[in-house]
Design an enzyme around this catalytic site. Structure first.
Site, PDB file in Angstrom:
ATOM      1  N   THR A 239      22.137 -33.423   2.210  1.00 43.45           N
ATOM      2  CA  THR A 239      22.391 -32.510   3.230  1.00 43.45           C
ATOM      3  C   THR A 239      23.277 -31.519   2.575  1.00 43.45           C
ATOM      4  OG1 THR A 239      23.160 -32.317   5.274  1.00 43.45           O
ATOM      5  CG2 THR A 239      24.241 -33.821   3.878  1.00 43.45           C
ATOM      6  N   LYS A 242      27.797 -31.752   5.069  1.00 42.86           N
ATOM      7  CA  LYS A 242      28.647 -32.663   5.156  1.00 42.86           C
ATOM      8  C   LYS A 242      29.737 -32.290   4.014  1.00 42.86           C
ATOM      9  CE  LYS A 242      26.340 -36.580   7.257  1.00 42.86           C
ATOM     10  NZ  LYS A 242      25.367 -35.599   7.870  1.00 42.86           N
TER      11      LYS A 242
END
Length: 400
Positions: A239, A242
């Site tokens: 991702t 984050k």
């Protein structure tokens, strides 16, 4: 006649009675003031202790500077008008991060998991999938959508996984799906042992590194990089939302596998491409963390200080080797009340985590320190937790 509103109201009533109705905390960001946010309803600053912006990269100067010359909208799907220079450069950077031939970006990590897993299951003939029981909802939904035979192995249980692998013919194609760092308990998968089983039983590996990318490894490549296993993992999913502090998801793998997903996955083909401004910011963050370990090292120091402070105060938390610190309360209503008291009376934002995110009976607060939390903030957090736990008669005997 069907009363649809009655159906909806009853569902919400049931959720509330179970103590798991969720209310959002409204706030405004404060540029340059991490880890503070603005509680604009009360015009006060609050300290955030539960953000997935683990390293504070959302406000890193090089990341902010990278967005100056990029447009906001992608203009369409990748097949129509959305393959921008920023996205192409980001994918090259991500492939390099994981030492893979190619990478592919998605609007978010959930979509990357769901789309990739369901597509792999649909294109590999007669494939069987083996999934850790604590895998993320996005992985579970992708596996369900794939409609192939599946086996769920007990969490991080190598013996159980091998038993299940043995039950399937060796020549049958197999996928082992797991996470590297599990977001709610903060534990780490036995990745090398799983790679060994994959080699032995003719399986490919699908590794979700969303809570590890940026955080671990010399260049932030995750647990697979830290343990020198990237070349043994078939697909690495990550991702940008984050530790990298932006937004988006991706996979990195061989050129042919990535090309199959690009060419076959409805969740990619029919979804608007990643925004150029987000892609530019994400690339800047990825490149910065490839060369800078300052944020990772500082964050590790803060994490250890927080754990030591909680131990000294006998606050019960799950001992982990990672940056995630779960404080178990074990009751949905108590965890909600504790979170509210911390916010209302102590200026601390720690969202409670209830079912279905975690199993019933394991409701918790989830602490995620950043490099920007000071010793004074740690002391304030610990004292506030003790005060709130005493007020709510929550046991504080440390099991850690």
């Amino acid at each position: 006649m069907v009363d649809y509103e009655e159906i909806f109201l009853k569902k919400i009533k049931d959720i509330k009675e179970e103590g798991r109705y969720r209310e959002f905390t409204h706030f405004a960001s404060l540029p340059g003031r991490l880890p503070y946010i603005m509680d604009y309803e009360r015009s006060r600053e609050v300290i955030v202790w539960c953000s997935n912006n683990y390293l504070g990269m959302s406000q890193n100067e090089s990341v902010i500077a990278a967005i100056q010359n990029s447009s906001v909208g992608a203009g369409g799907t990748r097949n129509i008008s959305g393959t921008t220079k920023e996205v192409v450069e980001l994918e090259k950077s991500l492939a390099d991060l994981h030492k893979k031939e190619a990478a592919l970006t998605f609007a978010c990590g959930y979509l990357a998991n769901q789309t990739t897993l369901s597509t792999l299951l649909s294109v590999i003939p007669n494939v069987v999938i083996f999934s850790d029981e604590k895998n993320h909802s996005s992985m579970i939904e992708g596996i369900k959508s794939g409609k192939r035979p599946k086996h769920i192995f007990r969490h991080n249980d190598i013996g159980h996984l091998e038993q299940l692998l043995e039950s399937v013919e060796t020549r049958t194609p197999k996928i082992i799906a797991l996470e590297s760092v599990y977001s709610m308990d903060g534990d780490v998968a036995p990745l090398e042992a799983i790679c060994n089983l994959a080699d032995q039983y003719n399986a490919i590996t699908y590794l979700d590194e969303v809570h590890a990318v940026g955080m671990y490894g010399p260049r932030g490549g995750g647990i697979a990089e830290r343990e020198s296993l990237m070349d043994r993992v078939t697909v690495i999913q990550g991702t940008l939302s984050k530790a990298f502090g932006v937004m988006g998801g991706y996979i990195a793998s061989s050129k042919s596998l990535v090309d199959v997903i690009r060419s076959s996955a409805p969740g990619f083909i029919f979804t608007t491409a990643m925004s150029p401004v987000l892609a530019a910011a994400a690339k800047a963050s990825v490149e910065y963390l490839k060369s800078s370990s300052i944020e990772r090292e500082k964050q590790k120091q803060v994490v250890e200080k927080v754990k030591n402070s909680l131990r000294n105060a006998e606050i019960n938390f799950i001992p982990t080797e990672t940056h995630i610190i779960p404080i178990i309360i074990g009751d949905p209503e108590l965890s909600k009340r504790a979170s509210k008291l911390l916010f209302d009376e102590h200026g601390i934002y720690v969202q409670h985590i209830n079912y279905p995110t975690v199993p019933r009976g394991t409701e918790r607060l989830r602490i995620t320190p950043t490099p920007y939390h000071t010793d004074e903030m740690i002391e304030h957090l610990t004292e506030s937790l003790v005060t709130v736990f005493e007020k709510l008669s929550i046991p504080t005997a440390c099991l850690c």
